[in-house]
Design a protein around this motif. Structure first.
Motif, short mmCIF file in Angstrom:
data_model
loop_
_atom_site.label_atom_id
_atom_site.label_comp_id
_atom_site.label_asym_id
_atom_site.label_seq_id
_atom_site.Cartn_x
_atom_site.Cartn_y
_atom_site.Cartn_z
N GLY A 197 1.01 -1.19 0.15
CA GLY A 197 -0.20 -0.16 -0.40
C GLY A 197 0.98 1.16 -0.26
O GLY A 197 0.47 2.57 -0.01
N CYS A 198 2.30 1.34 0.44
CA CYS A 198 3.42 2.18 0.45
C CYS A 198 3.01 2.96 -0.53
O CYS A 198 3.24 2.03 -1.92
N PRO A 251 -5.48 7.91 -13.81
CA PRO A 251 -4.04 8.02 -13.72
C PRO A 251 -3.00 6.61 -14.25
O PRO A 251 -2.25 6.70 -14.45
N GLU A 252 -3.90 5.47 -14.22
CA GLU A 252 -3.68 4.16 -14.87
C GLU A 252 -4.49 3.51 -15.46
O GLU A 252 -5.87 4.10 -15.85
N ALA A 253 -4.22 2.76 -16.04
CA ALA A 253 -4.87 1.99 -17.23
C ALA A 253 -6.11 1.38 -16.19
O ALA A 253 -6.38 1.46 -15.21
N ASN A 301 1.57 7.41 -13.78
CA ASN A 301 2.12 7.46 -14.72
C ASN A 301 2.39 9.02 -15.20
O ASN A 301 3.89 9.16 -15.93
N ASP A 361 -0.61 8.34 -8.92
CA ASP A 361 -0.40 8.70 -10.05
C ASP A 361 0.67 8.66 -11.15
O ASP A 361 1.58 9.06 -11.25
N TRP A 383 -3.79 7.78 -20.86
CA TRP A 383 -5.04 7.55 -20.15
C TRP A 383 -5.19 7.85 -19.89
O TRP A 383 -5.24 9.01 -18.72
N GLU A 400 0.33 -7.28 -14.74
CA GLU A 400 2.19 -7.03 -14.01
C GLU A 400 1.60 -7.04 -12.30
O GLU A 400 2.38 -6.86 -11.53
N ARG A 401 1.02 -5.67 -12.08
CA ARG A 401 0.50 -5.16 -11.11
C ARG A 401 0.33 -6.28 -10.15
O ARG A 401 0.31 -6.26 -8.59
N PRO A 422 -5.01 0.37 -7.90
CA PRO A 422 -3.59 1.15 -7.81
C PRO A 422 -3.11 0.35 -6.49
O PRO A 422 -3.01 -0.28 -5.85
N PHE A 423 -1.18 1.26 -6.07
CA PHE A 423 -0.17 0.60 -5.20
C PHE A 423 -1.27 0.34 -3.92
O PHE A 423 -0.78 -0.15 -3.17
N GLU A 424 -1.76 1.64 -3.86
CA GLU A 424 -2.29 1.86 -3.05
C GLU A 424 -3.13 1.14 -1.98
O GLU A 424 -3.70 0.43 -0.85
N SER A 425 -4.32 0.20 -2.73
CA SER A 425 -5.47 -0.23 -2.34
C SER A 425 -4.97 -2.12 -1.36
O SER A 425 -5.43 -2.57 -0.92
N ARG A 445 -4.46 7.63 3.16
CA ARG A 445 -5.19 7.55 1.45
C ARG A 445 -5.84 8.79 0.71
O ARG A 445 -6.26 8.25 -0.60
N GLU A 504 -0.74 -4.52 -18.23
CA GLU A 504 -0.28 -3.04 -16.87
C GLU A 504 -1.45 -4.26 -16.12
O GLU A 504 -0.42 -4.72 -14.82
#
Lengths: 574, 283, 174
Positions: free
Chosen positions: B26-27, C84-86, B183, B181, C81, C28-29, C91-94, B215, C25
């Protein structure tokens, strides 16, 4: 003992005066004239705390034999004026055989000098200078001193022509000539004649260290100004650019040490120079150099400490921090030049060891060497630049591979197939962070092995003489110790000199051999706590009777003090 | 034909190492790592020609997670190390990774001087307003009322304003990115690398462990309403008045990067001894 | 070594390249998520993300086959896109280190819903017919995935309210 005309082998002179009097300029010209006449000479300086306008003294020793130490006393003290010169009394020991030259216009010789019993003479420096258009008293004083010690007029003229700007040269020459003529009526301190020799340098220890570094391949320097290392930093910028390197003035010592770590990580041999306070700031990052195995050289031009101490005076009290200042088990190299010229050799050697072992090296120079300007035999430096053990592309590259020698190939950024992260975190062979006991042990042992297996050859120390008594010393105490031993020998006593150049890794076996048959050692060092003595006891297991001669800076040892201590030792033994 | 084969640009994945991050799931730093690798791929660089330099802290773990040359030094000193490296090796692309503690507190002085010096470096600071590696103490960017064990009730100190400081100190490129974000962050890093001189990219990168409330930054971060300026006075006003969540390039200066004097022809070191030799002038 | 990358030409090929990038994507994610949770000793959820990664990989593979592309296609010029991402990238923060398989599916569900909407919008838009048809087909596929994941979620236990409770404080590492 009173010297007859032209019978001396050594003379010590001091020229004092307030800011604006030009004592340093005159001192430097006298040094050059002595050098051009073929004498060995060294000039040190002392001054008040003022940046401009304060009292100052240039102190010269001129001799027929090579020396970079101080003699027992000042033979001639000349003053352009006496304002606050008494503050230097401890640095300017006079005796009955000395002479004090003053300008009658400037009043009485201060009591602290007068009571030495030295002869007093007067030369109207200012008045004589006034007789010449644009004439200066310091140039008259220069002529007087040159005449007193018997320097050829031609050598003095050459020195002036060599160093003075066109404007003022004629006046300078005339004033010096006038001064020289005055010497005829004064007590003579004439030296035996000397023959000009080829291959001599006129250099400061700081410049010599800079030259040694560049000669050995250093091509990046980052540093923060600090007395008394500044001259080294000021000599470097044009010089390093000429040989294809670069220099950065850092925002502080924390920055300068990390800049050189970054540059050396990039494959470029790198160096910084500092003094005690700067070294203290650098120690954490020197540890990074140990852990990440990045070669760097740190020249510490030692001054009096702790804290700001006496910034303009020497002391050998950074030995402990240089040897033991780092946290963790942090094997690294500590070297000390033992002559002014050796500042070049020792620094060059430090670069070579650092590069070959991928380890930080600290060079313990000091203010005495660093800021003294002397006539020295041009040092002979190794012709080859030591190539770093570089890695070439490989799929299985291990930056910190465990090897027999402890040294592992170091990849240089830009090389394909050997990317790795240099890390101060403990790591495994690949360089990846590890908190495993086995990895820590393996890497700690690897780093220690590099130094343990290093063979310094005969360069580890300067060993001279025979006999069952030895002086054990390092750094700038070596000159006076050598001179004390020479006097002892002249009196028929035998004694050895062991001046240690490689302090870490310690060489206990070599020291043992050097001291074979020695019953008594006198450990000579310039600090209060006996740091060198403790080091010898801890790391070298001295097996003979050990005596300590030590005192803190800023006054340098003089040969007679060491000779007296040797005498006490012998009497106790007898 | 002996023309060298043109290798295709590498993918972002090829800029990642096989060493796995220790960051908390989550970081925001995971996202920054993705952005860095993507930017390097987009710049068509090769890992061996890139060095990633860092100090100590969560963010500073990044070098080993890339396939580039890495330098993980001591706390707060990444900028000097990168400065030395770039001056000694101008051929390398040098990225510097830091955090709000490493970069603004213990390394604060180097930040000022790196901006002043304007060496061609890209400085990426992952700002989460907290010390993560030492378990949640306030950093220079922490809000004055954020309570923690070390500062119960908050520090009472006003936050450090890194972008304004960077501008005042002479940074040549100033951008703010948001890890939410990746990208966009990659695009900003790419621009920063391309921009000559010292480029500073502050990345808002939430700490989900000690600052889980971050968050919500997702809702606050938004593209800066106007494009970059090259006028420091205008940039100063914008940076002083924004709420810290305007994302994009905020200042793009035109200062020439630091140049070290370089000799056209290299002399042998022995030639330097001429200055010490006891020869007459002109002899 | 050179690697040939197919250069998509025309709106349809561009669309398919974009769809491929989106799937890739996501592959990979999810794989990264699996690694992250492996490092944090959450094996169940790591396994769940590995499965999700495989599912997306199948989609990606199908696009390559359909287009006859031998390798990864280059993305259309000025590709970006609107999000922010596809749309299908989580998202990483999830993530959370104590998360449960149900949470992983919840993340996947959101991604599939987004992907479905993305394709639906293209299908209903002004793109060339071939693109709209392909988008409609893909939207339909994503709808099936949404349903699949909803069913899957019923089979895994729903986490208790205190699923993120950790009796120990965080550790210091440096």
């Amino acid at each position: 003992m009173h010297d007859t005309a032209a019978s001396r082998d050594s003379v010590s002179l001091a020229l004092a005066g307030s800011g604006g009097a030009g004592v340093m300029t005159a001192g430097n010209l006298l040094l050059e004239a002595a050098a051009l006449a073929g004498y060995c000479a060294i000039m040190t300086r002392t001054s008040g705390p003022q940046i401009r306008g304060g009292e100052a003294a240039a102190m010269l020793r001129i001799a027929t034999f090579p020396t970079d130490g101080q003699d027992d006393r000042v033979d001639v003290l000349a003053a352009i004026d006496w304002q606050n010169v008494q503050r230097f009394a401890a640095e300017l020991p006079l005796a009955a055989g000395s002479v004090i030259l003053g300008d009658p216009e400037q009043g009485q010789v201060p009591e602290v000098f007068a009571r030495s019993g030295a002869q007093q003479a007067q030369v109207p420096l200012r008045k004589l200078a006034k007789g010449i258009a644009d004439g200066w008293p310091n140039m008259v004083a220069l002529g007087v001193l040159a005449g007193l010690v018997g320097l050829p007029a031609e050598a003095l003229e050459r020195a002036l022509r060599r160093s003075m700007k066109k404007k003022g040269l004629e006046a300078g020459l005339a004033a010096a000539k006038l001064g020289m003529a005055q010497a005829a009526g004064l007590p003579s301190y004439a030296l035996r004649p000397a023959q000009p020799r080829a291959g001599q340098w006129l250099v400061t220890g700081n410049e010599a260290a800079g030259y040694g570094a560049l000669h050995a391949g250093v091509r990046f320097v980052a540093a923060y100004p600090i007395t008394p290392a500044t001259e080294l930093l000021e000599w470097l910028p044009p010089a390093i650019v000429k040989v294809g390197g670069a220099m950065v003035q850092a925002e502080d010592e924390l920055a300068s040490i990390n800049m050189i770590l970054g540059a050396s990580y990039g494959g470029v041999p790198s160096l910084t120079a500092t003094s005690g306070p700067g070294l203290a700031l650098m120690t954490e990052s020197i540890g990074l150099g140990v852990a990440a195995e990045i070669p760097i050289v740190v020249v510490d031009v030692m001054r009096t400490g702790p804290s700001t101490g006496i910034a303009t005076k020497a002391e050998q009290a950074d030995l402990n921090i240089a040897l033991y200042g780092m946290h963790g088990d942090a094997p690294h190299v500590v070297l000390a030049p033992n002559s002014l010229a050796d500042c070049a050799n020792a620094t060059a050697w430090a670069v070579q060891i650092a590069e070959s072992l991928q380890v930080p090296a600290i060079v313990l120079s000091d203010q005495y060497f660093g800021q003294a300007r002397g006539v020295v035999e041009a040092p002979v430096l190794p012709q080859t630049i030591f190539p770093r053990n570089r890695a070439t592309g490989s799929d299985t590259y291990k930056r910190y591979a465990i090897t027999e020698s402890g040294v592992s190939p170091m990849a240089i950024p830009g090389t394909r197939g050997t990317t790795y992260t240099a890390d101060g975190l403990e790591h495994n062979e690949r360089g990846l962070p590890s908190s495993q006991a086995a990895d820590h042990l393996a890497q700690v042992e690897k780093r220690a092995r590099k130094l343990a297996q290093f063979d310094p050859g005969e360069d580890w120390a300067t060993v001279e003489g025979e006999g069952d008594t030895a002086i054990l010393t390092f750094g700038s105490c070596t000159g006076p110790a050598r001179e004390a031993l020479a006097r002892a020998r002249a009196d028929g006593a035998q004694a050895r000199l062991v001046s240690v150049r490689l302090l870490s890794p310690a060489q206990p076996e070599r020291l043992k051999r050097a001291l074979q048959g020695v019953k008594r050692v006198l450990v000579v060092e310039q600090n209060h706590g006996g740091q060198f003595l403790r080091y010898l006891r801890a790391d070298c297991e001295l097996q003979c009777e050990t005596h300590s001669l030590r005192r803190p800076g800023p006054l340098p040892f003089r040969p007679a003090e060491i000779l007296a201590a040797l005498g006490r030792l012998r009497r106790r033994a007898a | 034909m002996n023309a060298p084969l043109q290798a295709a640009p590498l993918t972002a994945k090829e800029f990642k190492s096989d060493y796995k991050p220790v960051w908390c799931p989550g970081c925001g730093d995971y996202s920054v790592l993705a952005a860095v690798t993507k930017a390097l791929a987009n710049l068509a660089l090769r890992p061996e020609n890139v060095a990633v330099v860092s100090g100590i802290g969560c963010s500073s773990r990044i070098p080993a997670y890339t396939s580039c040359y890495g330098f993980h030094g001591v706390h707060g000193r990444s900028l000097p190390a990168a400065t030395g490296l770039k001056v000694a090796r101008p051929d390398l692309t040098v990225l510097v990774a830091s955090g709000d503690g490493d970069g603004y507190s213990i390394g604060g002085n180097h930040f000022l001087h790196a901006c002043r010096r304007n060496i061609d470096l890209t400085y990426i600071v992952m700002d989460n307003h907290v010390y993560g590696m030492t378990k949640g103490q306030p950093s220079p960017t922490t809000e004055p009322d954020w309570s923690s064990k070390l500062a119960p009730g908050g520090t009472g100190l006003r936050e450090f304003h890194p972008l304004v400081i960077a501008l005042a100190s002479g940074a040549n490129f100033i951008a703010r990115a948001f890890s939410g974000d990746p990208n966009g962050t990659a695009a900003l890093i790419e621009q920063a690398v391309r921009h000559p001189g010292f480029s500073f990219v502050e990345v808002l990168s939430p700490c989900v462990t000690f600052r889980p409330e971050q968050r919500a930054w997702k809702e606050r971060a938004r593209p800066a309403p106007v494009g970059p300026t090259d006028d420091p006075a205008r940039a100063a006003r914008r940076l002083m008045t924004d709420d810290g969540f305007n994302i994009g390039v905020l200042y793009q200066g035109k200062r020439a990067p630091y140049g070290v004097p370089v000799a056209a022809k290299h002399a042998a070191p022995e030639s330097l001894a001429a200055g010490f030799a006891l020869k007459e002038v002109g002899a | 070594m050179t690697r040939k990358r197919p250069q998509p030409k025309g709106a349809y090929a561009d669309f398919m390249a974009r769809a491929y990038a989106m799937e890739l994507e996501a592959v990979e994610r999810y794989a990264q998520f699996a690694e992250q949770l492996d490092s944090h000793n959450n094996r169940d959820v790591a396994e769940m993300f590995r499965k999700l990664s495989k599912v997306e990989a199948l989609h990606a593979k199908r696009i390559l086959e359909e287009m006859g592309w031998p390798s990864v296609p280059a993305l259309p010029v000025a590709f970006a896109w609107e999000t922010p991402e596809a749309p299908e990238t989580a998202p990483f923060e999830s993530l959370h280190y104590l998360m449960q398989p149900w949470h992983a599916l919840e993340i996947a569900l959101q991604c599939e819903v987004q992907a479905q909407r993305y394709f639906e919008e293209i299908a209903a838009g002004k793109a060339p017919k071939q693109v709209r048809e392909a988008a409609a087909e893909m939207a339909e596929e994503e709808r099936e995935h949404v349903k699949l994941i909803r069913d899957w979620m019923k089979k895994v236990p729903k986490p208790p309210a205190d699923w993120d409770r950790d009796p120990d404080p965080p550790r210091m590492s440096e």
